[in-house]
Scaffold this motif. Structure first.
Motif, PDB file in Angstrom:
ATOM      1  N   GLY A   1      35.873  38.662  38.239  1.00 35.74           N
ATOM      2  CA  GLY A   1      36.355  39.643  39.199  1.00 35.74           C
ATOM      3  C   GLY A   1      36.563  39.051  40.575  1.00 35.74           C
ATOM      4  N   THR A   2      35.706  38.114  40.977  1.00 38.75           N
ATOM      5  CA  THR A   2      35.855  37.455  42.270  1.00 38.75           C
ATOM      6  C   THR A   2      37.080  36.557  42.303  1.00 38.75           C
ATOM      7  OG1 THR A   2      33.450  37.494  42.633  1.00 38.75           O
ATOM      8  CG2 THR A   2      34.732  35.893  43.916  1.00 38.75           C
ATOM      9  N   ALA A   3      37.351  35.875  41.187  1.00 38.14           N
ATOM     10  CA  ALA A   3      38.467  34.923  41.135  1.00 38.14           C
ATOM     11  C   ALA A   3      39.815  35.595  40.911  1.00 38.14           C
ATOM     12  CB  ALA A   3      38.215  33.900  40.021  1.00 38.14           C
ATOM     13  N   LEU A   4      39.826  36.807  40.363  1.00 46.75           N
ATOM     14  CA  LEU A   4      41.081  37.472  40.008  1.00 46.75           C
ATOM     15  C   LEU A   4      41.901  37.772  41.258  1.00 46.75           C
ATOM     16  CD1 LEU A   4      42.347  38.594  37.310  1.00 46.75           C
ATOM     17  CD2 LEU A   4      41.523  40.847  38.052  1.00 46.75           C
ATOM     18  N   PRO A   5      43.179  37.381  41.292  1.00 44.63           N
ATOM     19  CA  PRO A   5      43.999  37.657  42.480  1.00 44.63           C
ATOM     20  C   PRO A   5      44.297  39.146  42.615  1.00 44.63           C
ATOM     21  CG  PRO A   5      45.351  36.703  40.742  1.00 44.63           C
ATOM     22  CD  PRO A   5      43.930  36.629  40.264  1.00 44.63           C
ATOM     23  N   SER A   6      44.676  39.549  43.801  1.00 44.68           N
ATOM     24  CA  SER A   6      44.905  40.964  44.080  1.00 44.68           C
ATOM     25  C   SER A   6      46.274  41.443  43.619  1.00 44.68           C
ATOM     26  CB  SER A   6      44.758  41.229  45.584  1.00 44.68           C
ATOM     27  OG  SER A   6      45.665  40.428  46.318  1.00 44.68           O
ATOM     28  N   SER A   7      47.152  40.520  43.216  1.00 40.78           N
ATOM     29  CA  SER A   7      48.475  40.916  42.744  1.00 40.78           C
ATOM     30  C   SER A   7      48.898  40.001  41.600  1.00 40.78           C
ATOM     31  CB  SER A   7      49.504  40.843  43.880  1.00 40.78           C
ATOM     32  OG  SER A   7      49.634  39.504  44.355  1.00 40.78           O
TER      33      SER A   7
ATOM     34  N   PHE B   1      44.891  45.229  32.339  1.00 40.48           N
ATOM     35  CA  PHE B   1      44.096  44.712  31.228  1.00 40.48           C
ATOM     36  C   PHE B   1      43.335  43.440  31.602  1.00 40.48           C
ATOM     37  CE2 PHE B   1      48.037  46.742  29.752  1.00 40.48           C
ATOM     38  CZ  PHE B   1      47.478  47.891  29.217  1.00 40.48           C
ATOM     39  N   HIS B   2      43.666  42.838  32.744  1.00 43.30           N
ATOM     40  CA  HIS B   2      42.921  41.687  33.250  1.00 43.30           C
ATOM     41  C   HIS B   2      41.695  42.099  34.052  1.00 43.30           C
ATOM     42  CE1 HIS B   2      46.878  39.364  32.869  1.00 43.30           C
ATOM     43  NE2 HIS B   2      46.015  38.617  32.219  1.00 43.30           N
ATOM     44  N   THR B   3      41.570  43.356  34.409  1.00 39.94           N
ATOM     45  CA  THR B   3      40.523  43.770  35.334  1.00 39.94           C
ATOM     46  C   THR B   3      39.158  43.754  34.663  1.00 39.94           C
ATOM     47  OG1 THR B   3      40.810  46.114  34.770  1.00 39.94           O
ATOM     48  CG2 THR B   3      42.122  45.246  36.622  1.00 39.94           C
TER      49      THR B   3
END
Length: 345
Positions: free
Chosen positions: A15-21, A26-28
């Motif tokens: 969750g920290t590494a996931l980009p905001s856009s 389904f990636h969340t």
């Protein structure tokens, strides 16, 4: 020597590494947690790093059987259209993207041991993953699939409806003249929609493998990033419904629409239009600019979905090849049978 390294991630680290856009709902972490809870296998989340900076993310799901392993992203029987890799190279140059992508593919193949002829691989990459060639160069088969996406950003409702076919506009107009209510009914509504879909499959003697418990977890975990649109008639009876999860940028027609007519009029067309109205007008969805009709690969359904005038968007399927993979592939297709939604307009 590779400049990149691959590391397993916890859900919090993901969750920290996931980009905001540039990612799908389904990636969340919310959706991945629901999958992990109900998938009969192991979820492995990987991050690829250059120094301390993440440059790629990759969720995988592994199931072992007596014949070997199945490595997939997304897992079968959960009606998830795509997940696959998230690329975020720290340079906008095409050469940098391709270099990171090639190294990413090599690291993933090595880490997961998916060159083995006892491992069946199937990846449904999101539309944002534009370059699956490194997997093809490694020996996997790559083929395109398609979905329809409606661009709703900065457009009025009149402008959006102008791109619809005349028959679709007529269906919406006729449905609005009926005594029908549409409301977000949350988790209770999700159960009604789910049961309706299961009933529709039963009527057509088709299996539906997705458990209610997974739908329940997904809706609960997403909270206000998921709405359950339910249409009811004058007597309060259920007519049709749709479960719509939202990323920061996209709303998805995920599950529902199994039955679609009342008094000879298409109710599903009005449901879709209500979803579109919310995306355009509801401040809580201000960042959402697209509506994904989720799938443009079944001719019968495309005859209807194309009426919305959306863009035909490709995404890529990466799959193991070879004679030895045939049995594993058939097993996967059987497991995934319930994800091939039977939907009408």
């Amino acid at each position: 020597m590779s400049q990149l390294r691959i590391e397993p991630l916890s859900l919090d680290e993901w969750g920290t590494a996931l980009p905001s856009s540039g990612t799908e709902v389904f990636h969340t972490p919310a959706v991945l947690a629901a999958i992990d809870e109900h998938f009969d296998g192991e979820m492995h989340l990987f991050g690829v790093f250059k120094g301390q900076e993440p440059v790629a993310l990759f969720p995988t799901f592994v199931r072992r059987n007596p014949l070997g392993r199945v490595v997939v992203s997304p897992p079968p029987s959960m009606a998830i259209p795509y997940i696959g890799p998230v690329m975020m190279p720290n340079s906008p140059k095409q050469s940098a993207y391709e270099s990171v992508n090639r190294e990413f593919a090599d690291l993933v193949v090595e880490e997961l041991g998916i060159r083995s002829n006892r491992t069946f691989v199937r990846l449904l990459c999101s539309p944002a993953y534009l370059d699956p060639r490194p997997f093809e160069w490694t020996g996997f088969a790559v083929k395109p699939s398609f979905t329809y996406r409606l661009d709703l950003g900065g457009r009025s409702l009149d402008e959006i409806q102008a791109q619809f076919s005349s028959s679709l506009r007529r269906e919406i107009r006729q449905a609005r003249e009926l005594d029908i209510t549409i409301a977000d009914e949350g988790l209770d509504g999700a159960r009604v929609v789910y049961d309706d879909v299961v009933s529709r499959y039963d009527e057509q003697d088709e299996p539906f493998g997705m458990p209610w418990e997974f739908v329940e977890s997904l809706v609960e975990n997403l909270g206000d990033r998921c709405r359950v649109y339910v249409a009811r008639g004058p007597d309060g009876g259920y007519l049709s419904g749709m479960i719509v999860p939202f990323s920061d940028e996209v709303g998805y027609f995920w599950l529902g629409g199994a039955r679609g007519e009342y008094d000879g009029v298409s109710i599903n067309s009005l449901l879709h239009w209500t979803i579109i109205e919310d995306i355009v007008e509801d401040e809580a969805l201000a960042s959402v600019t697209e509506y994904d009709l989720v799938g443009a690969n079944t001719e019968r359904l495309c005859n209807y979905k194309s009426k919305f005038g959306g863009e035909l968007v490709p995404y890529y399927v990466v799959e193991s090849t070879g004679v030895g993979m045939n049995l594993a592939k058939r097993t996967y297709q059987l497991l995934n049978k319930g994800s091939e939604r039977i939907a009408t307009k």
